[in-house]
Design a protein around this motif. Structure first.
Motif, PDB file in Angstrom:
ATOM      1  N   TRP A  25     -35.423   8.283 -22.406  1.00 49.41           N
ATOM      2  CA  TRP A  25     -35.988   7.098 -23.035  1.00 49.41           C
ATOM      3  C   TRP A  25     -35.491   5.936 -22.220  1.00 49.41           C
ATOM      4  CZ3 TRP A  25     -32.492   3.435 -24.515  1.00 49.41           C
ATOM      5  CH2 TRP A  25     -30.946   3.697 -24.610  1.00 49.41           C
ATOM      6  N   LEU A  26     -34.644   5.673 -21.414  1.00 47.62           N
ATOM      7  CA  LEU A  26     -34.113   4.514 -20.564  1.00 47.62           C
ATOM      8  C   LEU A  26     -34.573   4.692 -19.248  1.00 47.62           C
ATOM      9  CD1 LEU A  26     -32.295   2.078 -20.221  1.00 47.62           C
ATOM     10  CD2 LEU A  26     -30.241   3.681 -20.247  1.00 47.62           C
ATOM     11  N   LEU A  27     -34.052   5.720 -18.736  1.00 52.25           N
ATOM     12  CA  LEU A  27     -34.392   5.939 -17.272  1.00 52.25           C
ATOM     13  C   LEU A  27     -35.893   6.024 -16.867  1.00 52.25           C
ATOM     14  CD1 LEU A  27     -31.406   8.619 -16.668  1.00 52.25           C
ATOM     15  CD2 LEU A  27     -31.488   6.127 -16.411  1.00 52.25           C
ATOM     16  N   PHE A  76     -11.136   8.188 -20.941  1.00 46.11           N
ATOM     17  CA  PHE A  76     -10.261   8.384 -21.930  1.00 46.11           C
ATOM     18  C   PHE A  76     -10.874   9.996 -22.657  1.00 46.11           C
ATOM     19  CE2 PHE A  76      -8.017   4.548 -23.238  1.00 46.11           C
ATOM     20  CZ  PHE A  76      -8.595   3.672 -22.405  1.00 46.11           C
ATOM     21  N   THR A  77      -9.790  10.554 -22.832  1.00 40.92           N
ATOM     22  CA  THR A  77     -10.300  12.164 -23.330  1.00 40.92           C
ATOM     23  C   THR A  77      -8.946  12.599 -23.866  1.00 40.92           C
ATOM     24  OG1 THR A  77     -11.237  14.028 -22.865  1.00 40.92           O
ATOM     25  CG2 THR A  77      -9.848  13.152 -21.058  1.00 40.92           C
ATOM     26  N   HIS A  78      -9.001  13.755 -24.690  1.00 39.98           N
ATOM     27  CA  HIS A  78      -7.831  14.429 -25.042  1.00 39.98           C
ATOM     28  C   HIS A  78      -8.147  15.982 -24.175  1.00 39.98           C
ATOM     29  CE1 HIS A  78      -7.979  11.703 -28.369  1.00 39.98           C
ATOM     30  NE2 HIS A  78      -6.697  11.707 -28.243  1.00 39.98           N
ATOM     31  N   ARG A  79      -9.047  15.886 -23.416  1.00 41.24           N
ATOM     32  CA  ARG A  79      -9.418  17.201 -22.788  1.00 41.24           C
ATOM     33  C   ARG A  79      -8.938  17.303 -21.460  1.00 41.24           C
ATOM     34  NH1 ARG A  79     -15.573  17.474 -24.133  1.00 41.24           N
ATOM     35  NH2 ARG A  79     -15.182  15.347 -25.018  1.00 41.24           N
ATOM     36  N   ALA A  80      -8.824  18.430 -20.743  1.00 45.25           N
ATOM     37  CA  ALA A  80      -8.328  18.590 -19.399  1.00 45.25           C
ATOM     38  C   ALA A  80      -9.600  18.585 -18.783  1.00 45.25           C
ATOM     39  CB  ALA A  80      -7.458  19.846 -19.327  1.00 45.25           C
ATOM     40  N   THR A  90      -7.101   9.900 -19.203  1.00 46.54           N
ATOM     41  CA  THR A  90      -6.026   9.387 -20.015  1.00 46.54           C
ATOM     42  C   THR A  90      -6.242   9.300 -21.526  1.00 46.54           C
ATOM     43  OG1 THR A  90      -4.663   7.048 -20.480  1.00 46.54           O
ATOM     44  CG2 THR A  90      -7.109   6.889 -20.219  1.00 46.54           C
ATOM     45  N   SER A  91      -5.085   9.565 -22.127  1.00 47.02           N
ATOM     46  CA  SER A  91      -5.301   9.397 -23.839  1.00 47.02           C
ATOM     47  C   SER A  91      -3.954   8.381 -24.285  1.00 47.02           C
ATOM     48  CB  SER A  91      -5.068  10.663 -24.568  1.00 47.02           C
ATOM     49  OG  SER A  91      -3.798  11.039 -23.978  1.00 47.02           O
ATOM     50  N   ASP A  92      -3.826   7.455 -23.251  1.00 47.21           N
ATOM     51  CA  ASP A  92      -2.907   6.507 -23.573  1.00 47.21           C
ATOM     52  C   ASP A  92      -3.365   5.237 -24.598  1.00 47.21           C
ATOM     53  OD1 ASP A  92      -1.158   7.665 -22.253  1.00 47.21           O
ATOM     54  OD2 ASP A  92      -1.239   6.215 -20.327  1.00 47.21           O
ATOM     55  N   ILE A 113     -17.671   0.900 -19.887  1.00 44.01           N
ATOM     56  CA  ILE A 113     -19.003   1.562 -19.750  1.00 44.01           C
ATOM     57  C   ILE A 113     -19.415   1.815 -21.051  1.00 44.01           C
ATOM     58  CG2 ILE A 113     -20.396   3.509 -18.557  1.00 44.01           C
ATOM     59  CD1 ILE A 113     -17.787   3.050 -16.452  1.00 44.01           C
ATOM     60  N   GLY A 114     -18.499   2.403 -22.038  1.00 41.54           N
ATOM     61  CA  GLY A 114     -19.121   2.937 -23.233  1.00 41.54           C
ATOM     62  C   GLY A 114     -18.468   4.139 -23.467  1.00 41.54           C
ATOM     63  N   GLY A 115     -18.536   5.021 -24.696  1.00 41.69           N
ATOM     64  CA  GLY A 115     -19.495   4.810 -25.409  1.00 41.69           C
ATOM     65  C   GLY A 115     -19.160   3.476 -26.388  1.00 41.69           C
ATOM     66  N   GLY A 143     -28.545   8.095 -33.040  1.00 46.07           N
ATOM     67  CA  GLY A 143     -28.057   8.407 -31.570  1.00 46.07           C
ATOM     68  C   GLY A 143     -26.501   7.878 -31.784  1.00 46.07           C
ATOM     69  N   ALA A 144     -26.218   7.459 -30.421  1.00 48.63           N
ATOM     70  CA  ALA A 144     -24.739   7.042 -30.127  1.00 48.63           C
ATOM     71  C   ALA A 144     -24.899   5.651 -30.486  1.00 48.63           C
ATOM     72  CB  ALA A 144     -24.375   7.256 -28.820  1.00 48.63           C
ATOM     73  N   PRO A 145     -23.878   4.989 -31.436  1.00 49.06           N
ATOM     74  CA  PRO A 145     -24.342   3.499 -31.517  1.00 49.06           C
ATOM     75  C   PRO A 145     -23.743   2.605 -30.527  1.00 49.06           C
ATOM     76  CG  PRO A 145     -22.259   4.380 -32.747  1.00 49.06           C
ATOM     77  CD  PRO A 145     -22.925   5.614 -31.989  1.00 49.06           C
TER      78      PRO A 145
HETATM   79  N1  LIG Z   1     -27.042   3.445 -22.319  1.00 45.75           N
HETATM   80  C1  LIG Z   1     -26.298   3.328 -21.625  1.00 45.75           C
HETATM   81  O1  LIG Z   1     -26.217   2.539 -20.681  1.00 45.75           O
HETATM   82  C2  LIG Z   1     -25.058   4.280 -21.810  1.00 45.75           C
HETATM   83  C3  LIG Z   1     -23.927   3.751 -21.188  1.00 45.75           C
HETATM   84  C4  LIG Z   1     -22.728   4.417 -21.671  1.00 45.75           C
HETATM   85  C5  LIG Z   1     -22.988   5.635 -22.298  1.00 45.75           C
HETATM   86  N2  LIG Z   1     -24.139   5.942 -22.740  1.00 45.75           N
HETATM   87  C6  LIG Z   1     -24.259   7.394 -23.440  1.00 45.75           C
HETATM   88  O2  LIG Z   1     -23.745   7.176 -24.826  1.00 45.75           O
HETATM   89  C7  LIG Z   1     -23.257   8.281 -25.051  1.00 45.75           C
HETATM   90  C8  LIG Z   1     -21.787   7.938 -25.661  1.00 45.75           C
HETATM   91  O3  LIG Z   1     -21.222   9.181 -26.224  1.00 45.75           O
HETATM   92  P1  LIG Z   1     -19.929   8.804 -27.339  1.00 45.75           P
HETATM   93  O4  LIG Z   1     -20.397   8.105 -28.432  1.00 45.75           O
HETATM   94  O5  LIG Z   1     -19.609  10.264 -27.551  1.00 45.75           O
HETATM   95  O6  LIG Z   1     -18.694   8.129 -26.552  1.00 45.75           O
HETATM   96  P2  LIG Z   1     -17.764   8.426 -25.423  1.00 45.75           P
HETATM   97  O7  LIG Z   1     -16.946   7.174 -25.334  1.00 45.75           O
HETATM   98  O8  LIG Z   1     -18.562   8.348 -24.148  1.00 45.75           O
HETATM   99  O9  LIG Z   1     -17.138   9.744 -25.548  1.00 45.75           O
HETATM  100  C9  LIG Z   1     -16.201   9.878 -26.846  1.00 45.75           C
HETATM  101  C10 LIG Z   1     -15.055  10.704 -26.502  1.00 45.75           C
HETATM  102  O10 LIG Z   1     -14.052   9.873 -25.543  1.00 45.75           O
HETATM  103  C11 LIG Z   1     -12.921  10.151 -26.136  1.00 45.75           C
HETATM  104  N3  LIG Z   1     -12.174   9.341 -26.374  1.00 45.75           N
HETATM  105  C12 LIG Z   1     -12.754   8.056 -27.111  1.00 45.75           C
HETATM  106  N4  LIG Z   1     -11.761   7.340 -27.200  1.00 45.75           N
HETATM  107  C13 LIG Z   1     -10.598   7.646 -26.901  1.00 45.75           C
HETATM  108  C14 LIG Z   1      -9.199   7.337 -27.014  1.00 45.75           C
HETATM  109  N5  LIG Z   1      -8.588   6.327 -27.507  1.00 45.75           N
HETATM  110  N6  LIG Z   1      -8.233   8.372 -26.623  1.00 45.75           N
HETATM  111  C15 LIG Z   1      -8.485   9.609 -25.894  1.00 45.75           C
HETATM  112  N7  LIG Z   1      -9.877   9.935 -25.989  1.00 45.75           N
HETATM  113  C16 LIG Z   1     -10.923   9.010 -26.397  1.00 45.75           C
HETATM  114  C17 LIG Z   1     -13.129  11.225 -27.125  1.00 45.75           C
HETATM  115  O11 LIG Z   1     -12.968  12.684 -26.261  1.00 45.75           O
HETATM  116  P3  LIG Z   1     -12.121  13.857 -26.497  1.00 45.75           P
HETATM  117  O12 LIG Z   1     -13.005  14.910 -27.306  1.00 45.75           O
HETATM  118  O13 LIG Z   1     -11.768  14.484 -25.195  1.00 45.75           O
HETATM  119  O14 LIG Z   1     -11.197  13.647 -27.326  1.00 45.75           O
HETATM  120  C18 LIG Z   1     -14.295  11.112 -27.556  1.00 45.75           C
HETATM  121  O15 LIG Z   1     -14.942  12.199 -28.455  1.00 45.75           O
HETATM  122  C19 LIG Z   1     -23.155   9.218 -24.195  1.00 45.75           C
HETATM  123  O16 LIG Z   1     -24.507  10.273 -24.443  1.00 45.75           O
HETATM  124  C20 LIG Z   1     -23.075   8.589 -22.916  1.00 45.75           C
HETATM  125  O17 LIG Z   1     -23.896   9.303 -21.826  1.00 45.75           O
HETATM  126  C21 LIG Z   1     -25.089   5.440 -22.371  1.00 45.75           C
END
Ligand SMILES: NC(=O)c1ccc[n+]([C@@H]2O[C@H](COP(=O)([O-])OP(=O)(O)OC[C@H]3O[C@@H](n4cnc5c(N)ncnc54)[C@H](OP(=O)(O)O)[C@@H]3O)[C@@H](O)[C@H]2O)c1
Length: 173
Positions: A25-27, A76-80, A90-92, A113-115, A143-145
């Motif tokens: 919807w954006l691109l 930021f992630t808790h996954r490898a 990082t998960s710091d 960058i987000g989310g 969607g994603a807020p």
């Molecule tokens: N419109 C735009 O310009 C734009 C910009 C950016 C993103 N996007 C899109 O928006 C969506 C965003 O997805 P989202 O809401 O899921 O957010 P996200 O921030 O991209 O991903 C969320 C994940 O990040 C990890 N996380 C977040 N905070 C953490 C912390 N303090 N410590 C460790 N891990 C942390 C967790 O993953 P784990 O499961 O690994 O714990 C969490 O499930 C995506 O589809 C992206 O492509 C769009």
């Protein structure tokens, strides 16, 4: 003083991705790459970036060029996950990572960058200075807020870039 900026695109009803994590919807929209608040101009001011795991995986799957290795970036992630060149997983605590980002940026601004919730975590810590949004002419309904927090903003700049309403806000502390 370097700023920490959440720069993103959004639907008019405040979603940065649709429920399938799609950005189609954006691109599909028209934007002047040299126009108001364009990405290249913004990118030139940035010295480090942070994103969440979903955003990183979206880039890995959808961007044929992969992540920009010249931009020190924290995911930021808790996954490898598999870190691309220049990426630190990082998960710091957000505050500690922000300090590392600020050092790496060496006087340039820092890009969240987000989310939206990750931007909110920077906001919660009092670390977010500005929010730049490119609003696409579409309502997604779900969607994603954009940024799921209540916060006061001050409109600093706004205008049109082809299909987009673009706006720059300062976070009011
Ligand atoms: N419109 C735009 O310009 C734009 C910009 C950016 C993103 N996007 C899109 O928006 C969506 C965003 O997805 P989202 O809401 O899921 O957010 P996200 O921030 O991209 O991903 C969320 C994940 O990040 C990890 N996380 C977040 N905070 C953490 C912390 N303090 N410590 C460790 N891990 C942390 C967790 O993953 P784990 O499961 O690994 O714990 C969490 O499930 C995506 O589809 C992206 O492509 C769009």
């Amino acid at each position: 003083m370097p700023k920490t900026i959440y720069y993103t695109a959004s639907s008019l009803d405040g979603f940065i991705a649709d429920p399938d994590d799609s950005l189609a919807w954006l691109l599909s929209r028209d934007i002047d790459e040299d126009g108001l608040m364009n990405f290249a101009g913004f990118r030139a001011t940035i010295g480090a970036a942070a994103m969440g795991a979903t955003t990183y995986l979206w880039v890995q799957s959808n961007d044929p060029d992969g992540w920009d290795a010249t931009l020190p970036s924290w995911v930021f992630t808790h996954r490898a996950l598999i870190p691309a060149l220049g990426v630190t997983l990082t998960s710091d605590a957000v505050r500690a990572v922000h300090a590392e980002m600020t050092d790496a940026a060496a006087g340039r601004d820092v890009w969240v960058i987000g989310g939206g919730d990750l931007a909110g975590q920077f906001l919660d810590e009092g670390l977010l200075d500005e929010i730049w949004v490119q609003y696409a002419p579409v309502m997604l309904g779900a969607g994603a807020p954009l940024l799921p927090r209540r916060t006061e903003l001050r409109l600093e700049e706004a205008g049109r870039n082809r299909d987009f309403l673009v706006a720059r806000y300062a976070v009011v502390r």
